[in-house]
Write a protein that holds these residues in place. Structure first.
Motif, mmCIF file in Angstrom:
data_model
loop_
_atom_site.group_PDB
_atom_site.id
_atom_site.type_symbol
_atom_site.label_atom_id
_atom_site.label_comp_id
_atom_site.label_asym_id
_atom_site.label_seq_id
_atom_site.Cartn_x
_atom_site.Cartn_y
_atom_site.Cartn_z
ATOM 1 N N GLN A 220 0.837 -1.207 0.000
ATOM 2 C CA GLN A 220 0.000 0.000 0.000
ATOM 3 C C GLN A 220 0.865 1.248 0.000
ATOM 4 O O GLN A 220 0.600 2.221 -0.734
ATOM 5 N N GLN A 401 -12.340 5.515 8.047
ATOM 6 C CA GLN A 401 -10.954 5.177 8.355
ATOM 7 C C GLN A 401 -10.693 5.246 9.855
ATOM 8 O O GLN A 401 -9.983 4.414 10.420
ATOM 9 N N THR A 416 -6.583 -5.706 6.078
ATOM 10 C CA THR A 416 -7.264 -5.556 4.785
ATOM 11 C C THR A 416 -8.300 -4.445 4.848
ATOM 12 O O THR A 416 -8.424 -3.632 3.916
ATOM 13 N N ASP A 417 -9.051 -4.394 5.929
ATOM 14 C CA ASP A 417 -10.045 -3.328 6.072
ATOM 15 C C ASP A 417 -9.376 -1.962 6.177
ATOM 16 O O ASP A 417 -9.884 -0.958 5.651
ATOM 17 N N LEU A 419 -6.473 -1.135 4.807
ATOM 18 C CA LEU A 419 -6.003 -0.794 3.464
ATOM 19 C C LEU A 419 -7.146 -0.264 2.613
ATOM 20 O O LEU A 419 -6.996 0.727 1.890
ATOM 21 N N ARG A 420 -8.280 -0.905 2.690
ATOM 22 C CA ARG A 420 -9.418 -0.459 1.899
ATOM 23 C C ARG A 420 -9.868 0.934 2.343
ATOM 24 O O ARG A 420 -10.205 1.785 1.510
ATOM 25 N N ALA A 421 -9.872 1.164 3.649
ATOM 26 C CA ALA A 421 -10.302 2.469 4.159
ATOM 27 C C ALA A 421 -9.335 3.572 3.727
ATOM 28 O O ALA A 421 -9.752 4.682 3.363
ATOM 29 N N THR A 423 -7.382 3.554 1.049
ATOM 30 C CA THR A 423 -7.557 3.759 -0.390
ATOM 31 C C THR A 423 -8.817 4.555 -0.684
ATOM 32 O O THR A 423 -8.814 5.465 -1.528
ATOM 33 N N ASP A 424 -9.888 4.248 0.012
ATOM 34 C CA ASP A 424 -11.148 4.977 -0.197
ATOM 35 C C ASP A 424 -11.006 6.444 0.172
ATOM 36 O O ASP A 424 -11.544 7.327 -0.520
ATOM 37 N N ARG A 427 -8.911 8.239 -2.518
ATOM 38 C CA ARG A 427 -9.705 8.414 -3.727
ATOM 39 C C ARG A 427 -10.753 9.510 -3.512
ATOM 40 O O ARG A 427 -10.981 10.348 -4.402
#
Length: 461
Positions: A220, A401, A416-417, A419-421, A423-424, A427
């Motif tokens: 990441q 986040q 994983t959660d 990383l997704r937070a 990235t969101d 973005r």
């Protein structure tokens, strides 16, 4: 795998540091060229209007048109010409007439042998001719009107160039601001990911986290650093675009005093914008003036039914060697009328057809203006709605986040959660910057479409 990611991180970090060093060095090189405290949008527009070649070209067009008006008006004024002509011939008629012009004709010149076979004779003819136009089939008057119309067109074209240049300045000025803010957002994401890497590294060493979590977070971090490098390149491109509009060397550092903040822009209704455009758009006004030009051409074509009337006067002197000679004068008027001119009617028909085409072009321009108003207005309204949605998305992503990070700290979720937070959130923040930029640019395009982009204060007040 871990060594590869770590090596990639070091390379990307080195590139960023090297780029920052070059930027700081270049900034020191041109220190003092831009205003202290940063360049405002109004100052950028003023610099562009002073230095941009498009403005210089339009100003030259105004001068050309003004000279054309003066030239057309000169058609009403008398024309004074001087001529000097030398001739040497033994033509009997020429010799006989030249001797009379020089005042040297004598009794011996009546000799038949001389009259039939004279020797060669030189004649210097000096003359001053004055021509006074009285009526020229409406050509002069129509020419003056056409020159004035073209002068008005050049003024309108210069105004249109200035409006378009203001749009370019707005586009590149805020484009550079967006690029720099995108770089800051990417840098924030890198710092956050770096802190997470260090925290998970500590957890791995303590046996509280697995190595796969560390590898995932390092991936990441590498991705965020790539986006940071991309943002740095986009900033240089945006800077070059602004340099080009300001007509300064590409790569000249520019500190900006403006801010890309959320603003509320007052936009009239569509019908009002169309009405304003059809009374303000320079390109539409020039299309209407083109119709006036065609009508003047019809007047000129129909003027061929009328005669030409001019006055003239001449003062001359004929000598053999510039020392002895005789002077003369002549005054009169000339009236010319084309009794049979088979091209007259075709010229009139051509002028009438050109007038119809000019009118059709004006109607087509009006349709294009209406369409551009609708397109610009819809783009602006869409950008306004998108800005509202992206602002909400940033708030939601920030809160998401925070919650995921808190849950990770107490072991209730996985990396994983997180990383997704992350990235969101990145973005969402980048989308918000893009929407804010489109909001500014959309409003500027509405003003340009309506022909009223004469002031940039709404973007900075």
């Amino acid at each position: 795998m871990n060594r590869r990611i770590t090596a990639l991180n070091l390379i990307l970090t080195g590139l960023l540091v090297f780029g920052s060093t070059l930027g700081a060095s270049a900034e020191r090189t041109v220190e003092g060229q831009m205003p202290d405290g940063g360049l405002t949008l109004a100052e950028a527009v003023e610099r562009a209007l002073q230095n941009n070649p498009m403005v210089h070209a339009s100003e030259a067009g105004i001068d050309i048109a003004a000279a054309g008006v003066s030239e057309a008006k000169a058609g009403r004024l008398p024309l004074l010409k001087f001529s000097e002509k030398y001739t040497n011939s033994n033509n009997p008629v020429y010799v006989f007439g030249s001797l009379l012009e020089q005042g040297r004709f004598g009794p011996n010149n009546f000799d038949v042998g001389f009259l039939n076979h004279p020797g060669s004779l030189s004649n210097f003819r000096s003359s001053v001719d004055l021509q006074i136009p009285v009526f020229n089939r409406f050509k002069v008057q129509s020419g003056i009107e056409q020159a004035r119309i073209r002068s008005d067109q050049s003024q309108s074209e210069a105004g249109w160039v200035r409006q378009q240049l203001r749009l370019q300045v707005i586009q590149t000025y805020f484009g550079l601001l967006v690029a720099r803010q995108r770089q800051e957002v990417a840098a924030d994401a890198v710092r956050t990911a770096q802190a997470e890497v260090e925290d998970i590294q500590s957890r791995v060493e303590q046996g509280l986290a697995v190595r796969s979590d560390l590898l995932a977070m390092e991936v990441q971090l590498a991705d965020f650093r790539q986006q940071q490098v991309q943002a740095a390149g986009d900033e240089q491109t945006a800077l070059a675009a602004l340099n080009s509009v300001l007509s300064v060397p590409v790569g000249t550092p520019v500190q900006l005093a403006g801010q890309l903040e959320e603003r509320s822009f007052p936009v009239p209704q569509q019908d009002e914008l169309i009405k304003t455009a059809l009374t303000s758009r320079p390109d539409y006004l020039n299309a209407a003036k083109q119709v006036d030009l065609a009508r003047q051409q019809i007047r000129v074509a129909r003027g061929s039914w009328w005669p030409d009337l001019n006055l003239f006067a001449q003062v001359g002197q004929s000598t053999q060697d510039f020392s002895n000679g005789s002077g003369d004068f002549a005054v009169g008027a000339s009236l010319n009328f084309d009794i049979v001119d088979f091209g007259r009617l075709p010229r009139i028909e051509q002028a009438v057809a050109q007038s119809r085409r000019a009118q059709a072009d004006q109607d087509q321009t009006a349709n294009r203006v209406r369409l551009e108003i609708v397109q610009a207005l819809q783009r602006y309204l869409t950008s306004k709605q998108r800005l509202q949605l992206t602002s909400t998305a940033v708030e939601q992503a920030t809160e998401a986040q925070r919650i995921v990070q808190d849950r990770l700290d107490v072991g209730l979720t996985t990396v994983t959660d997180v990383l997704r937070a992350q990235t969101d959130l990145l973005r969402a923040r980048l989308n918000q910057l893009g929407a804010r930029y489109e909001h500014y640019l959309g409003y500027a395009q509405v003003l340009l479409a309506s022909g009223t982009l004469d002031d940039v204060r709404p973007f900075s007040n």
